[in-house]
Design a protein around this motif. Structure first.
Motif, PDB file in Angstrom:
ATOM      1  N   ALA A 258       0.844  -1.204   0.000  1.00  0.00           N
ATOM      2  CA  ALA A 258       0.000   0.000   0.000  1.00  0.00           C
ATOM      3  C   ALA A 258       0.874   1.247   0.000  1.00  0.00           C
ATOM      4  CB  ALA A 258      -0.924  -0.004   1.212  1.00  0.00           C
ATOM      5  N   GLY A 259       1.927   1.234   0.811  1.00  0.00           N
ATOM      6  CA  GLY A 259       2.847   2.366   0.838  1.00  0.00           C
ATOM      7  C   GLY A 259       3.584   2.533  -0.471  1.00  0.00           C
ATOM      8  N   PHE A 260       3.998   1.423  -1.070  1.00  0.00           N
ATOM      9  CA  PHE A 260       4.693   1.468  -2.358  1.00  0.00           C
ATOM     10  C   PHE A 260       3.799   2.094  -3.427  1.00  0.00           C
ATOM     11  CE2 PHE A 260       5.673  -0.495  -6.468  1.00  0.00           C
ATOM     12  CZ  PHE A 260       7.024  -0.210  -6.584  1.00  0.00           C
ATOM     13  N   GLY A 261       2.551   1.648  -3.492  1.00  0.00           N
ATOM     14  CA  GLY A 261       1.621   2.204  -4.468  1.00  0.00           C
ATOM     15  C   GLY A 261       1.386   3.684  -4.246  1.00  0.00           C
ATOM     16  N   ALA A 262       1.284   4.093  -2.978  1.00  0.00           N
ATOM     17  CA  ALA A 262       1.054   5.499  -2.662  1.00  0.00           C
ATOM     18  C   ALA A 262       2.237   6.363  -3.092  1.00  0.00           C
ATOM     19  CB  ALA A 262       0.793   5.665  -1.163  1.00  0.00           C
ATOM     20  N   VAL A 263       3.466   5.877  -2.866  1.00  0.00           N
ATOM     21  CA  VAL A 263       4.660   6.642  -3.244  1.00  0.00           C
ATOM     22  C   VAL A 263       4.771   6.756  -4.758  1.00  0.00           C
ATOM     23  CG1 VAL A 263       7.180   6.632  -3.227  1.00  0.00           C
ATOM     24  CG2 VAL A 263       5.933   6.120  -1.147  1.00  0.00           C
ATOM     25  N   VAL A 264       4.485   5.667  -5.471  1.00  0.00           N
ATOM     26  CA  VAL A 264       4.538   5.708  -6.932  1.00  0.00           C
ATOM     27  C   VAL A 264       3.520   6.707  -7.475  1.00  0.00           C
ATOM     28  CG1 VAL A 264       4.106   4.383  -9.033  1.00  0.00           C
ATOM     29  CG2 VAL A 264       5.449   3.378  -7.182  1.00  0.00           C
ATOM     30  N   PHE A 265       2.294   6.668  -6.942  1.00  0.00           N
ATOM     31  CA  PHE A 265       1.279   7.607  -7.416  1.00  0.00           C
ATOM     32  C   PHE A 265       1.649   9.048  -7.067  1.00  0.00           C
ATOM     33  CE2 PHE A 265      -2.574  10.143  -6.757  1.00  0.00           C
ATOM     34  CZ  PHE A 265      -3.126  10.060  -8.027  1.00  0.00           C
ATOM     35  N   MET A 266       2.219   9.253  -5.872  1.00  0.00           N
ATOM     36  CA  MET A 266       2.641  10.589  -5.481  1.00  0.00           C
ATOM     37  C   MET A 266       3.681  11.140  -6.455  1.00  0.00           C
ATOM     38  SD  MET A 266       4.822  11.787  -2.151  1.00  0.00           S
ATOM     39  CE  MET A 266       6.256  11.022  -2.887  1.00  0.00           C
ATOM     40  N   ALA A 267       4.647  10.292  -6.825  1.00  0.00           N
ATOM     41  CA  ALA A 267       5.678  10.725  -7.765  1.00  0.00           C
ATOM     42  C   ALA A 267       5.071  11.054  -9.124  1.00  0.00           C
ATOM     43  CB  ALA A 267       6.738   9.634  -7.909  1.00  0.00           C
ATOM     44  N   PHE A 268       4.132  10.227  -9.577  1.00  0.00           N
ATOM     45  CA  PHE A 268       3.477  10.470 -10.866  1.00  0.00           C
ATOM     46  C   PHE A 268       2.652  11.758 -10.818  1.00  0.00           C
ATOM     47  CE2 PHE A 268      -0.440   9.963 -13.426  1.00  0.00           C
ATOM     48  CZ  PHE A 268       0.130   9.969 -14.687  1.00  0.00           C
ATOM     49  N   MET A 269       1.901  11.945  -9.740  1.00  0.00           N
ATOM     50  CA  MET A 269       1.071  13.140  -9.614  1.00  0.00           C
ATOM     51  C   MET A 269       1.934  14.404  -9.563  1.00  0.00           C
ATOM     52  SD  MET A 269      -1.800  14.012  -6.724  1.00  0.00           S
ATOM     53  CE  MET A 269      -2.597  15.634  -6.671  1.00  0.00           C
ATOM     54  N   ALA A 270       3.036  14.340  -8.814  1.00  0.00           N
ATOM     55  CA  ALA A 270       3.928  15.501  -8.729  1.00  0.00           C
ATOM     56  C   ALA A 270       4.483  15.855 -10.100  1.00  0.00           C
ATOM     57  CB  ALA A 270       5.064  15.207  -7.754  1.00  0.00           C
ATOM     58  N   TRP A 271       4.859  14.838 -10.869  1.00  0.00           N
ATOM     59  CA  TRP A 271       5.408  15.087 -12.208  1.00  0.00           C
ATOM     60  C   TRP A 271       4.359  15.729 -13.107  1.00  0.00           C
ATOM     61  CZ3 TRP A 271       3.836  12.639 -16.838  1.00  0.00           C
ATOM     62  CH2 TRP A 271       4.610  12.978 -17.955  1.00  0.00           C
ATOM     63  N   VAL A 272       3.123  15.210 -13.074  1.00  0.00           N
ATOM     64  CA  VAL A 272       2.060  15.753 -13.934  1.00  0.00           C
ATOM     65  C   VAL A 272       1.755  17.195 -13.554  1.00  0.00           C
ATOM     66  CG1 VAL A 272      -0.390  15.594 -14.522  1.00  0.00           C
ATOM     67  CG2 VAL A 272       1.010  13.522 -14.444  1.00  0.00           C
ATOM     68  N   VAL A 273       1.571  17.457 -12.272  1.00  0.00           N
ATOM     69  CA  VAL A 273       1.160  18.782 -11.829  1.00  0.00           C
ATOM     70  C   VAL A 273       2.260  19.817 -12.082  1.00  0.00           C
ATOM     71  CG1 VAL A 273       0.465  20.173  -9.844  1.00  0.00           C
ATOM     72  CG2 VAL A 273      -0.464  17.868 -10.146  1.00  0.00           C
ATOM     73  N   VAL A 274       3.513  19.445 -11.816  1.00  0.00           N
ATOM     74  CA  VAL A 274       4.621  20.375 -12.042  1.00  0.00           C
ATOM     75  C   VAL A 274       4.791  20.654 -13.526  1.00  0.00           C
ATOM     76  CG1 VAL A 274       7.123  20.656 -11.883  1.00  0.00           C
ATOM     77  CG2 VAL A 274       5.843  19.801  -9.917  1.00  0.00           C
TER      78      VAL A 274
ATOM     79  N   GLY B 237      13.331   7.343  -8.373  1.00  0.00           N
ATOM     80  CA  GLY B 237      13.464   5.915  -8.623  1.00  0.00           C
ATOM     81  C   GLY B 237      14.276   5.217  -7.546  1.00  0.00           C
ATOM     82  N   ALA B 238      15.368   5.865  -7.122  1.00  0.00           N
ATOM     83  CA  ALA B 238      16.201   5.288  -6.071  1.00  0.00           C
ATOM     84  C   ALA B 238      15.430   5.180  -4.765  1.00  0.00           C
ATOM     85  CB  ALA B 238      17.452   6.145  -5.871  1.00  0.00           C
ATOM     86  N   SER B 239      14.651   6.204  -4.454  1.00  0.00           N
ATOM     87  CA  SER B 239      13.877   6.209  -3.217  1.00  0.00           C
ATOM     88  C   SER B 239      12.831   5.092  -3.202  1.00  0.00           C
ATOM     89  CB  SER B 239      13.193   7.568  -3.040  1.00  0.00           C
ATOM     90  OG  SER B 239      12.374   7.577  -1.893  1.00  0.00           O
ATOM     91  N   ILE B 240      12.143   4.917  -4.320  1.00  0.00           N
ATOM     92  CA  ILE B 240      11.099   3.887  -4.396  1.00  0.00           C
ATOM     93  C   ILE B 240      11.711   2.491  -4.270  1.00  0.00           C
ATOM     94  CG2 ILE B 240       9.409   2.823  -5.938  1.00  0.00           C
ATOM     95  CD1 ILE B 240       8.808   5.635  -7.005  1.00  0.00           C
ATOM     96  N   CYS B 241      12.807   2.245  -4.980  1.00  0.00           N
ATOM     97  CA  CYS B 241      13.458   0.935  -4.914  1.00  0.00           C
ATOM     98  C   CYS B 241      14.000   0.652  -3.513  1.00  0.00           C
ATOM     99  CB  CYS B 241      14.605   0.863  -5.920  1.00  0.00           C
ATOM    100  SG  CYS B 241      14.084   0.884  -7.652  1.00  0.00           S
ATOM    101  N   ALA B 242      14.613   1.662  -2.897  1.00  0.00           N
ATOM    102  CA  ALA B 242      15.202   1.489  -1.575  1.00  0.00           C
ATOM    103  C   ALA B 242      14.128   1.234  -0.527  1.00  0.00           C
ATOM    104  CB  ALA B 242      16.018   2.729  -1.211  1.00  0.00           C
TER     105      ALA B 242
END
Length: 233
Positions: free
Chosen positions: A76-92, A118-123
């Motif tokens: 659940a945390g992994f999915g949330a972080v991935v979506f957060m990164a995607f949302m930040a990229w789209v909005v910015v 990417g490093a943060s998500i993998c780690a």
């Protein structure tokens, strides 16, 4: 069931995901400084103040509910972080309106370097699963005794894997980062995160004891399938 019959499982999952997201959004981008006796000013990443709490919560989840339910929380945390990164990229990336003059500030706060993301998500993914695995295995080995050995031991391995993956992937060969600096920061952050776990051990004891009494459960992972690639209990 995925934990619906437990009174506090959902709250712990929500707390885990919340701390994880806020540590990445609020804490990751700031380098703070603290004055230490005999040492002077010591810089540190502000996220280190709160991110290790996610490992404490991971310990609590594994200790009480077992590896399988902790695995669901990690995903659940992994999915949330991935979506957060995607949302930040789209909005910015969206072009700002002509009258809105805060784009530069917005990019400075929410803009993310793909390599670091990417490093943060993998780690995070690898470190949390190692932490939970070691915690569960040590619980069986110790017969549920000596909780402090499990919380600290699992954090040593989990945060170690996290740091070994994140810093080389994020900064090895990057401008301004020589190899010695990457290794120094890696070791420093690892020691500080483990130190946080040690300091929070009394709190972990209180939380674990209270939750075990309230939930009436104490799972031992003696026949658990420890593959990380599933979410079913």
């Amino acid at each position: 069931m995925a934990g619906g019959h437990f009174r506090y499982f959902d709250f712990l999952m929500a707390a885990f995901v919340t701390i994880l997201l806020l540590s990445n959004v609020i804490g990751a981008g700031k380098v703070a400084v603290i004055g230490l006796p005999l040492i002077g000013d010591w810089p540190f990443g502000a996220g280190i103040l709160f991110f290790p709490i996610s490992y404490v919560l991971g310990d609590v989840l594994t200790e009480i509910y077992g590896y399988a339910r902790a695995r669901r929380v990690i995903w659940a945390g992994f999915g949330a972080v991935v979506f957060m990164a995607f949302m930040a990229w789209v909005v910015v990336t969206l072009p700002p309106a002509p009258g809105w003059g805060n784009q530069a500030a917005y990019e400075a706060v929410f803009g993310q370097v793909p390599r670091i993301v990417g490093a943060s998500i993998c780690a995070f993914w690898a470190g949390e699963f190692v932490n939970s695995f070691v915690m569960a295995k040590m619980k069986v080995m110790t017969g549920g005794r000596h909780l402090w050995t499990r919380t600290i031991g699992s954090t040593i391995f989990g945060e170690g894997v996290d740091s070994l993956i994140f810093y080389p992937l994020a900064f090895w060969g990057a401008e301004g980062w020589n190899h010695a600096l990457v290794v120094t920061v890696l070791l420093t952050q690892w020691v500080l995160k483990v130190g946080w776990e040690v300091l929070l051990t009394p709190v972990t004891y209180l939380v674990v004891g209270w939750l075990k009494r309230r939930e009436g459960v104490d799972v031992f992972d003696e026949r658990t399938d420890f593959t990380p690639f599933r979410t079913r209990i």
